[in-house]
Design a protein around this motif. Structure first.
Motif, short mmCIF file in Angstrom:
data_model
loop_
_atom_site.label_atom_id
_atom_site.label_comp_id
_atom_site.label_asym_id
_atom_site.label_seq_id
_atom_site.Cartn_x
_atom_site.Cartn_y
_atom_site.Cartn_z
N HIS A 156 55.25 41.80 107.31
CA HIS A 156 56.43 41.61 108.16
C HIS A 156 57.36 40.99 107.27
CE1 HIS A 156 54.21 42.20 111.92
NE2 HIS A 156 52.92 42.06 111.25
N PRO A 157 58.74 41.06 107.88
CA PRO A 157 59.79 40.21 107.14
C PRO A 157 59.54 38.77 107.21
CG PRO A 157 60.55 41.45 109.18
CD PRO A 157 59.18 41.70 109.12
N ILE A 158 60.03 38.18 106.16
CA ILE A 158 59.73 36.77 106.01
C ILE A 158 60.97 36.10 106.54
CG2 ILE A 158 59.60 34.73 104.32
CD1 ILE A 158 57.55 36.63 102.56
N ARG A 159 60.94 34.97 107.62
CA ARG A 159 62.08 34.45 108.00
C ARG A 159 62.26 33.12 107.29
NH1 ARG A 159 59.70 36.19 112.61
NH2 ARG A 159 61.03 37.75 113.65
N VAL A 160 63.02 32.75 106.08
CA VAL A 160 62.93 31.71 105.10
C VAL A 160 63.05 30.48 105.65
CG1 VAL A 160 63.96 31.05 103.17
CG2 VAL A 160 63.26 33.10 103.05
N CYS A 161 64.00 30.32 106.65
CA CYS A 161 64.35 29.01 107.05
C CYS A 161 63.09 28.71 108.03
CB CYS A 161 65.46 29.22 108.13
SG CYS A 161 67.20 29.19 107.30
N GLU A 162 62.57 29.61 108.84
CA GLU A 162 61.42 29.16 109.44
C GLU A 162 60.16 28.76 108.78
OE1 GLU A 162 63.49 31.49 110.41
OE2 GLU A 162 64.05 31.63 112.16
N LEU A 163 60.19 29.48 107.55
CA LEU A 163 59.19 29.10 106.92
C LEU A 163 58.94 27.73 106.32
CD1 LEU A 163 56.43 30.64 105.24
CD2 LEU A 163 58.23 31.07 103.19
N LEU A 164 60.42 27.56 105.73
CA LEU A 164 60.52 26.09 104.97
C LEU A 164 60.53 24.95 106.10
CD1 LEU A 164 63.22 27.21 102.44
CD2 LEU A 164 60.97 26.85 102.09
N SER A 165 60.68 25.28 107.14
CA SER A 165 61.02 24.11 108.32
C SER A 165 59.76 23.23 108.65
CB SER A 165 61.45 24.75 109.54
OG SER A 165 60.51 25.42 110.14
N SER A 166 58.77 23.72 108.31
CA SER A 166 57.45 23.00 108.27
C SER A 166 57.16 21.84 107.02
CB SER A 166 56.24 23.97 108.40
OG SER A 166 56.00 24.33 107.04
N LEU A 167 58.15 22.17 106.27
CA LEU A 167 58.02 21.03 105.05
C LEU A 167 58.73 20.00 105.12
CD1 LEU A 167 58.43 23.93 102.27
CD2 LEU A 167 56.19 23.11 103.03
N ASP A 168 58.12 18.86 105.00
CA ASP A 168 58.80 17.34 105.41
C ASP A 168 59.97 17.28 104.52
OD1 ASP A 168 57.12 17.02 107.20
OD2 ASP A 168 55.70 15.87 106.09
N GLY A 169 59.96 17.83 103.16
CA GLY A 169 61.10 17.63 102.35
C GLY A 169 62.60 18.34 102.79
N ALA A 170 62.30 19.22 103.76
CA ALA A 170 63.36 20.19 103.85
C ALA A 170 64.31 19.36 104.93
CB ALA A 170 63.25 21.31 104.50
N CYS A 171 65.53 18.96 104.90
CA CYS A 171 66.38 18.18 105.74
C CYS A 171 67.23 18.92 106.40
CB CYS A 171 67.25 17.34 104.88
SG CYS A 171 68.77 16.95 105.37
N TYR A 172 67.68 20.14 106.17
CA TYR A 172 68.85 20.84 106.96
C TYR A 172 68.71 22.52 106.59
CZ TYR A 172 73.37 22.82 107.99
OH TYR A 172 74.28 23.46 108.57
N LEU A 173 68.35 23.49 107.68
CA LEU A 173 68.17 24.59 107.37
C LEU A 173 69.00 25.17 108.36
CD1 LEU A 173 64.34 24.44 107.06
CD2 LEU A 173 65.93 24.67 105.24
N GLU A 174 69.76 26.03 108.09
CA GLU A 174 70.71 26.82 109.04
C GLU A 174 70.83 28.40 108.44
OE1 GLU A 174 74.17 24.91 110.57
OE2 GLU A 174 74.72 26.62 111.80
N ARG A 175 70.97 29.13 109.68
CA ARG A 175 71.08 30.89 109.30
C ARG A 175 72.51 31.04 109.99
NH1 ARG A 175 66.69 32.86 111.15
NH2 ARG A 175 65.49 32.85 109.58
N VAL A 176 73.52 31.62 109.19
CA VAL A 176 74.65 32.10 109.58
C VAL A 176 75.07 33.52 109.30
CG1 VAL A 176 75.48 29.66 109.32
CG2 VAL A 176 75.59 31.31 107.55
N SER A 177 75.88 34.13 109.58
CA SER A 177 76.27 35.31 108.83
C SER A 177 77.90 35.20 108.55
CB SER A 177 75.98 36.18 109.93
OG SER A 177 76.96 36.77 110.89
#
Ligand SMILES: Cc1ncc(C[n+]2csc(CCOP(=O)(O)OP(=O)(O)O)c2C)c(N)n1
Ligand code: SF4
Length: 249
Positions: A156-177
């Motif tokens: 399946h395609p990997i959704r990078v922001c969603e994948l990283l969102s479970s990590l406590d160290g990640a502060c800000y994840l946004e998807r734009v175009s």
């Protein structure tokens, strides 16, 4: 007369190698505008990837170094830890970040490194001829999935922001175009926030930018921006995926 638009100081006056309609040029410009506006050109260090943006160090008018395949987050970690007063960011495509460098981005985010990542998702390996990337969507035809990506065969395609969102160290994840002027303005706002987070020592920030690759998608530039809006963003919904920034900050 008021000057309302001009060349960005953080971009050099040279021609880019990008194809007509490619999103990389727009995203380079947004990064440069943000750096100008935050007045951090003298203390910014960028890390360029492999892929079409490999020559980013020619185009930006500030310090940029190059990392081998997928390693920009590791290089950025070293530079930022040695030089904490610098503003350090990586610029990476989906082949670089989500295939070759999967481990590097996950662990940099997990460690909460105080760096910024601009992740360019064009759903393909642009430079090497349009092979399938981890972000290629189901059914999408590429050089290595001529009948369309099939989940059973290629995953399946990997959704990078969603994948990283479970990590406590990640502060800000946004998807734009960068598919239309409204989205370009939103993308700039997100990129600015990601740099501001670093200036405020908030830890790891990543902005995923859906970007058109008309050449390898075998579309015209106009068809390619429509495809981002009408198809690609269905698999990769735009918006903030994680933000640990408190309103009052
Ligand atoms: C270990 C390794 N794997 C693959 C390659 C070939 N390679 C170089 S650039 C690239 C594509 C990068 O694509 P992406 O990061 O999506 O950037 P784009 O060109 O789309 O901007 C690949 C596969 C390589 N040189 N080394
Ligand atoms: S191949 Fe795609 S990503 Fe590479 S420069 Fe051309 S349009 Fe841009």
């Amino acid at each position: 007369m008021n000057k309302i638009f001009g060349r960005c100081y953080s971009l050099k006056e040279i021609k880019h190698s990008y194809c007509p309609g490619c999103g990389h040029g727009i995203i380079h410009r947004l990064v440069a505008e943000v750096i100008d506006e935050l007045d951090i050109r003298e203390k910014t260090i960028g890390i360029a990837p492999v892929g079409c943006a490999v020559f980013a160090y020619y185009y930006w008018n500030f310090d940029v170094t190059e990392a081998s395949h997928g390693r920009p987050p590791a290089v950025a970690t070293g530079i930022k830890r040695c030089l904490p007063d610098k503003v350090v960011f990586t610029y990476q495509g989906d082949g670089d970040l989500a295939a070759i460098g999967t481990a590097e981005i996950i662990h940099a985010a997990n460690r909460g490194e105080n760096i910024t990542t601009i992740f360019v998702n064009n759903a393909t390996y642009g430079m090497t001829g349009g092979q399938m990337a981890p972000t290629t969507i189901l059914g999408q035809k590429t050089a290595t999935t001529p009948f369309g990506r099939d989940a059973k065969r290629e995953g399946h395609p990997i959704r990078v922001c969603e994948l990283l969102s479970s990590l406590d160290g990640a502060c800000y994840l946004e998807r734009v175009s960068v598919s239309n002027p409204k989205n370009v303005l939103k993308a700039k706002k997100a990129i600015k926030k990601a740099f501001e987070n670093q200036l405020n020592n908030r830890g790891f920030s990543l902005v995923e930018v859906l970007s058109q690759c008309p050449t390898d998608w075998q579309m015209t530039p106009v068809e390619s921006v429509k495809w981002v809006d009408e198809v690609l963003s269905k698999t990769f919904p735009l918006g903030v995926v994680k933000s640990q920034i408190k309103e009052h900050e």
